[in-house]
Write an enzyme that holds these catalytic residues in place. Structure first.
Site, short mmCIF file in Angstrom:
data_model
loop_
_atom_site.label_atom_id
_atom_site.label_comp_id
_atom_site.label_asym_id
_atom_site.label_seq_id
_atom_site.Cartn_x
_atom_site.Cartn_y
_atom_site.Cartn_z
N ALA A 1 14.33 -41.64 2.63
CA ALA A 1 13.06 -42.34 2.87
C ALA A 1 12.65 -42.35 4.33
O ALA A 1 11.46 -42.29 4.64
CB ALA A 1 13.17 -43.77 2.35
N GLU B 1 0.82 -1.21 0.00
CA GLU B 1 0.00 0.00 0.00
C GLU B 1 0.86 1.26 0.00
O GLU B 1 0.51 2.26 -0.64
CB GLU B 1 -0.92 0.01 1.22
CG GLU B 1 -1.91 -1.14 1.28
CD GLU B 1 -1.40 -2.33 2.07
OE1 GLU B 1 -2.22 -2.98 2.74
OE2 GLU B 1 -0.18 -2.62 2.01
#
Length: 369
Positions: A300, A57
């Protein structure tokens, strides 16, 4: 529900595209864009670039100048209402004389959460909320999750052959995927607040887990200067204290957080299996290190634990056009399932070619769905 015009949709779409330009730089702040119009003319626009610097803004108001008086502001996130490293944007819009503010969504930050909207309305400014809200939510999934739950948004990256193997039986794995896929991974790393891995993974490859500018896709290099990209924090599970200062991990300025149950940067309890409590790890990174988004690169064992404990928000799997055979090492190891009802079901969000490889992005179907 508010009524929006086709012009309103166009301007909020523009604000969302502006917000996307901050996705490699704004963390831990959200990506936000703003467009200011007079009639059907754009007089100011901007996006949030980096935490501590002016919000979207402010950039838009500076560009608009005196044309902010009586203008409409389109903002992808409710303007902030509190003093932090920058003044509140709601106050800036009021002082600029804006007549109307359209927000795509309310801010999930408990420090804001409607207060910015209330501040604007109390000042006599017309406020409407909800335009292209789904697109705005998609801009900041990690920020939103941390604000609402206190936990980070977790992406788990895996790479495998087409038959689901991550390495040969002897452990060799470089390189399963193509250079294009590895560039794609660099772009994902660059958007994360932290890369989470294990000391075993780091030691096996002497991995640095940094963002390598020269390896980023060309479209990222074209938009960002090298000095503007953040290096993610490297959070390494190191229960047995195997990390040492001679590793490539410590050759860059980016922070390394060692995670263990004692004598570490992040200390967490062990679970019932004698492993680090992963939920506590993620919570500590979010709470004490303001990390919204964690990118996981590991083997894994960690992947399996994260999935079993329902700690993964999104899977990013690269499948190479190669066959390695069932004597290789699988993606997730043995899950011990005995019934099809136990299978982890996925929702495929995206599937595309990255060079010769296939990249699959998926979310897990939550068990309470």
């Amino acid at each position: 529900m508010p009524t929006f015009t086709s012009f309103d949709y166009q301007m909020m779409s523009r604000a969302i595209k502006l917000a996307q330009r901050g996705r490699f730089t704004t963390a831990p702040n959200p990506n936000v864009g703003c467009v200011i119009t007079q009639g059907e003319s754009i007089v100011g626009e901007g996006f949030h670039f980096r935490a501590g610097e002016p919000h979207a803004e402010v950039h838009a108001l500076r560009m608009a100048g005196e044309q902010s008086v009586g203008a409409t502001a389109y903002v992808t996130l409710e303007p902030c209402s509190h003093y932090g490293r920058t003044p509140p944007c709601a106050e800036g819009l009021i002082k600029a004389g804006v007549a109307r503010v359209i927000c795509a969504m309310q801010d999930p930050n408990p420090q804001v959460a409607g207060r910015g909207i209330d501040m604007l309305r109390e000042a006599g400014i017309e406020v409407q909320v909800g335009l292209l809200e789904a697109d705005a939510l998609a801009l900041n999934p990690a920020f939103i999750k941390r604000m609402k739950t206190g936990m980070p948004w977790v992406q788990l990256k895996m790479a495998a052959s087409l038959d689901g193997q991550t390495a040969l039986a002897n452990g060799r794995s470089q390189w399963i995927t193509s250079p294009q896929a590895r560039q794609d991974v660099q772009a994902y790393r660059a958007q994360a607040g932290a890369v989470l891995s294990t000391s075993q993974t780091v030691l096996a490859d002497n991995a640095s887990l940094t963002v390598r500018w020269q390896d980023l896709p060309a479209h990222v290099q074209a938009k960002y200067a090298e000095q503007h990209l953040r290096q993610p924090v490297r959070a390494i599970l190191d229960r047995q204290h195997q990390l040492h200062c001679e590793l490539a991990l410590y050759a860059t300025d980016s922070a390394v957080l060692r995670v263990a149950n004692q004598d570490a940067d992040v200390c967490v309890a062990l679970d019932e299996h004698g492993q680090l409590n992963l939920r506590e790890v993620l919570g500590a990174l979010a709470k004490h290190h303001n990390i919204n988004h964690i990118w996981v690169e590991a083997g894994a064992t960690l992947a399996k634990s994260l999935l079993e404990q329902d700690l993964v928000d999104e899977l990013v799997v690269y499948l190479a056009p190669k066959i390695m055979g069932s004597d290789g090492r699988g993606l997730f190891g043995a899950l011990g399932l005995t019934d099809m009802q136990q299978v982890l079901a996925l929702n495929i969000q995206d599937c595309r070619m990255v060079g010769p490889d296939i990249r699959v992005v998926a979310t897990l179907e939550r068990k309470d769905n």
